[in-house]
Design a protein around this motif. Sequence first.
Motif, PDB file in Angstrom:
ATOM      1  N   GLY A 109       0.537  -1.150  -0.086  1.00 18.69           N
ATOM      2  CA  GLY A 109       0.126  -0.038  -0.008  1.00 18.69           C
ATOM      3  C   GLY A 109       1.069   1.372  -0.268  1.00 18.69           C
ATOM      4  O   GLY A 109       0.946   2.262  -0.423  1.00 18.69           O
ATOM      5  N   THR A 110       2.099   1.380   0.371  1.00 24.84           N
ATOM      6  CA  THR A 110       3.247   1.906  -0.011  1.00 24.84           C
ATOM      7  C   THR A 110       3.066   2.808  -1.005  1.00 24.84           C
ATOM      8  O   THR A 110       3.781   4.458  -1.736  1.00 24.84           O
ATOM      9  N   PHE A 111       3.201   2.243  -1.842  1.00 24.66           N
ATOM     10  CA  PHE A 111       2.801   2.411  -3.441  1.00 24.66           C
ATOM     11  C   PHE A 111       1.845   3.368  -3.835  1.00 24.66           C
ATOM     12  O   PHE A 111       2.157   4.178  -4.268  1.00 24.66           O
ATOM     13  N   VAL A 112       0.350   3.077  -3.110  1.00 22.44           N
ATOM     14  CA  VAL A 112      -0.227   3.733  -3.941  1.00 22.44           C
ATOM     15  C   VAL A 112      -0.133   5.410  -3.240  1.00 22.44           C
ATOM     16  O   VAL A 112      -0.184   6.481  -3.230  1.00 22.44           O
ATOM     17  N   VAL A 113       0.299   5.513  -1.633  1.00 22.72           N
ATOM     18  CA  VAL A 113       0.515   6.712  -0.915  1.00 22.72           C
ATOM     19  C   VAL A 113       1.161   6.887  -1.848  1.00 22.72           C
ATOM     20  O   VAL A 113       1.870   9.289  -1.624  1.00 22.72           O
ATOM     21  N   ALA A 114       2.582   6.193  -2.248  1.00 20.65           N
ATOM     22  CA  ALA A 114       3.981   7.256  -2.699  1.00 20.65           C
ATOM     23  C   ALA A 114       3.021   7.882  -4.465  1.00 20.65           C
ATOM     24  O   ALA A 114       3.266   8.945  -4.851  1.00 20.65           O
ATOM     25  N   ALA A 115       2.392   7.043  -4.725  1.00 17.68           N
ATOM     26  CA  ALA A 115       1.586   7.587  -6.740  1.00 17.68           C
ATOM     27  C   ALA A 115       0.808   8.930  -6.458  1.00 17.68           C
ATOM     28  O   ALA A 115       0.620   9.759  -6.614  1.00 17.68           O
ATOM     29  N   ALA A 116       0.383   9.195  -4.597  1.00 16.88           N
ATOM     30  CA  ALA A 116      -0.696   9.970  -4.439  1.00 16.88           C
ATOM     31  C   ALA A 116       0.663  11.921  -4.507  1.00 16.88           C
ATOM     32  O   ALA A 116       0.245  12.848  -4.388  1.00 16.88           O
ATOM     33  N   GLY A 117       2.229  11.416  -4.157  1.00 19.19           N
ATOM     34  CA  GLY A 117       3.204  12.257  -3.731  1.00 19.19           C
ATOM     35  C   GLY A 117       2.388  12.882  -2.761  1.00 19.19           C
ATOM     36  O   GLY A 117       3.296  13.954  -2.054  1.00 19.19           O
ATOM     37  N   LEU A 118       2.146  11.988  -1.636  1.00 18.88           N
ATOM     38  CA  LEU A 118       2.026  11.944  -0.092  1.00 18.88           C
ATOM     39  C   LEU A 118       3.660  12.015   0.701  1.00 18.88           C
ATOM     40  O   LEU A 118       3.544  12.372   2.242  1.00 18.88           O
ATOM     41  N   LEU A 119       4.649  10.982   0.314  1.00 16.70           N
ATOM     42  CA  LEU A 119       5.670  10.812   1.057  1.00 16.70           C
ATOM     43  C   LEU A 119       7.102  11.443  -0.332  1.00 16.70           C
ATOM     44  O   LEU A 119       7.679  11.263   0.126  1.00 16.70           O
ATOM     45  N   LEU A 133      12.219  -1.510  -5.663  1.00  9.46           N
ATOM     46  CA  LEU A 133      11.272  -0.888  -6.478  1.00  9.46           C
ATOM     47  C   LEU A 133      10.992   0.273  -6.302  1.00  9.46           C
ATOM     48  O   LEU A 133      10.957   1.272  -7.352  1.00  9.46           O
ATOM     49  N   LEU A 134      10.296   0.447  -5.195  1.00  5.70           N
ATOM     50  CA  LEU A 134      10.009   1.420  -4.450  1.00  5.70           C
ATOM     51  C   LEU A 134      10.987   2.590  -4.999  1.00  5.70           C
ATOM     52  O   LEU A 134      10.642   4.004  -5.141  1.00  5.70           O
ATOM     53  N   ALA A 135      12.128   2.996  -4.483  1.00  7.01           N
ATOM     54  CA  ALA A 135      13.042   3.750  -4.589  1.00  7.01           C
ATOM     55  C   ALA A 135      13.583   4.491  -6.318  1.00  7.01           C
ATOM     56  O   ALA A 135      13.313   5.080  -5.748  1.00  7.01           O
ATOM     57  N   GLU A 136      13.269   3.053  -7.376  1.00  7.93           N
ATOM     58  CA  GLU A 136      13.334   3.019  -8.852  1.00  7.93           C
ATOM     59  C   GLU A 136      12.015   3.870  -9.125  1.00  7.93           C
ATOM     60  O   GLU A 136      12.302   4.743  -9.604  1.00  7.93           O
ATOM     61  N   MET A 137      10.827   3.090  -8.897  1.00  6.87           N
ATOM     62  CA  MET A 137       9.898   4.185  -9.373  1.00  6.87           C
ATOM     63  C   MET A 137      10.005   5.745  -8.502  1.00  6.87           C
ATOM     64  O   MET A 137       9.350   6.655  -9.493  1.00  6.87           O
ATOM     65  N   TYR A 138       9.991   6.104  -7.340  1.00  3.31           N
ATOM     66  CA  TYR A 138       9.707   7.713  -6.545  1.00  3.31           C
ATOM     67  C   TYR A 138      10.882   7.545  -5.811  1.00  3.31           C
ATOM     68  O   TYR A 138      10.998   7.437  -4.810  1.00  3.31           O
ATOM     69  N   PRO A 139      11.783   8.217  -6.704  1.00  7.47           N
ATOM     70  CA  PRO A 139      13.506   8.617  -6.405  1.00  7.47           C
ATOM     71  C   PRO A 139      12.879   9.746  -5.342  1.00  7.47           C
ATOM     72  O   PRO A 139      14.232  10.334  -4.307  1.00  7.47           O
ATOM     73  N   ASP A 140      11.861  10.415  -4.999  1.00  7.70           N
ATOM     74  CA  ASP A 140      12.046  11.690  -4.108  1.00  7.70           C
ATOM     75  C   ASP A 140      11.166  10.963  -2.633  1.00  7.70           C
ATOM     76  O   ASP A 140      11.643  11.800  -1.628  1.00  7.70           O
ATOM     77  N   VAL A 141      11.293   9.796  -2.055  1.00  6.72           N
ATOM     78  CA  VAL A 141      11.262   9.094  -1.134  1.00  6.72           C
ATOM     79  C   VAL A 141      11.891   9.052  -0.766  1.00  6.72           C
ATOM     80  O   VAL A 141      13.425   7.885  -1.277  1.00  6.72           O
ATOM     81  N   ASP A 142      12.319   9.220   0.916  1.00  5.53           N
ATOM     82  CA  ASP A 142      13.217   8.213   1.437  1.00  5.53           C
ATOM     83  C   ASP A 142      13.074   6.679   1.919  1.00  5.53           C
ATOM     84  O   ASP A 142      12.084   6.649   3.081  1.00  5.53           O
ATOM     85  N   VAL A 143      13.640   5.532   0.863  1.00  6.53           N
ATOM     86  CA  VAL A 143      13.492   4.697   1.731  1.00  6.53           C
ATOM     87  C   VAL A 143      14.398   3.781   2.248  1.00  6.53           C
ATOM     88  O   VAL A 143      15.366   3.802   2.010  1.00  6.53           O
ATOM     89  N   ARG A 144      13.317   3.604   3.327  1.00  6.16           N
ATOM     90  CA  ARG A 144      14.314   2.958   4.928  1.00  6.16           C
ATOM     91  C   ARG A 144      13.802   1.072   4.637  1.00  6.16           C
ATOM     92  O   ARG A 144      12.701   0.963   5.025  1.00  6.16           O
ATOM     93  N   PRO A 145      13.872   0.422   4.339  1.00  3.71           N
ATOM     94  CA  PRO A 145      13.877  -1.134   3.394  1.00  3.71           C
ATOM     95  C   PRO A 145      14.368  -1.945   4.676  1.00  3.71           C
ATOM     96  O   PRO A 145      13.727  -3.312   4.635  1.00  3.71           O
ATOM     97  N   ASP A 146      14.964  -1.861   5.774  1.00  3.76           N
ATOM     98  CA  ASP A 146      15.298  -2.552   6.899  1.00  3.76           C
ATOM     99  C   ASP A 146      14.708  -2.449   8.205  1.00  3.76           C
ATOM    100  O   ASP A 146      15.297  -2.587   9.743  1.00  3.76           O
TER     101      ASP A 146
END
Length: 327
Positions: A109-119, A133-146
Amino acid sequence: MSFTRVAIMLFDGIPLFEASVPIAVFGERRPGMPEFDVRAVSAEGGPIRTDIGVTLAAPHDLGAVDDAELVVVPTWRRPSDGPPPAREALDALRRAHRRGATVVGLCLGTFVVAAAGLLDGRGATTHWRYASLLAEMYPDVDVRPDVLYVDEGDVLTSAGSAGGIDLCLHLVRRTYGPKLAGDIARSLVVPPHRAGGQAQYIDHPVPPPSTGDPLGETLDWALRNLDRELTVGTLSARAMMSRRTFDRRFRQATGTTPAQWLLHQRVLQAQRLLESTREPVERVARSVGFASAVALRPHFRRRVGVSPSAYRETFGAAPDRTPVSRT
């Protein structure tokens, strides 16, 4: 911000279990618990067909999002499957956020929130398998995978299925206090609290070396000899390369330094031994190349998020309960 009206946005093609996570936390009536008004919303209109073919008939349309105080996207179809989120659903998320609702993305669901620009410009997490993939699709998001979940105040995201439960309980805890969160956790028979910064439990298998590949064969040898003192000099000599060439090729192949790779592999092997044996932590530490349990502990906690003893308590083999012969 307090909340009682909860909108759960469901999309076509989603996993059934993940879709039910916020419903399990907020939807059941429990003594002493606020009367949550939980609304299952068809985010794209019409029935929702899950990834295993079960069809759900959500009773609400996107209009139910407009006065919700908490809006949850519990999951999403795999990002490579099907069309992107409908524009109307993204607009509903943006409107909810602008008027002050808390927005939550669980797992994919994070992908949907990111697509809305809220992240954009915020920290976020998702299932570790899809973090890159999240980091690649939405480079403005600070993805924390761990981590298990990330709380940015008005926007929160979580890792996989269990991480979604943790985040929902965290929302109850921060809004209504630990007693209510603990009561819900006991009802669900789950741990009452796991900190968001605790690591997702991720295994990073090493691919088998190609025949005749000196670097791959050296890494394979190192994995079988983690209890030895292994240095860059030892490994480069084993690979019959100069240290400089070995270091360059190693970074190209693994994306990290030999020292960091060795440290990571030692912690991984310690995890496996803590899961599968009842050996004392001191012996586990020495068998993977640490001088003592004290030396292992900070590296283990930094990478896994908990101490070796706490990890064993959660994931370790059950004690041997075979009756002792009295003959």
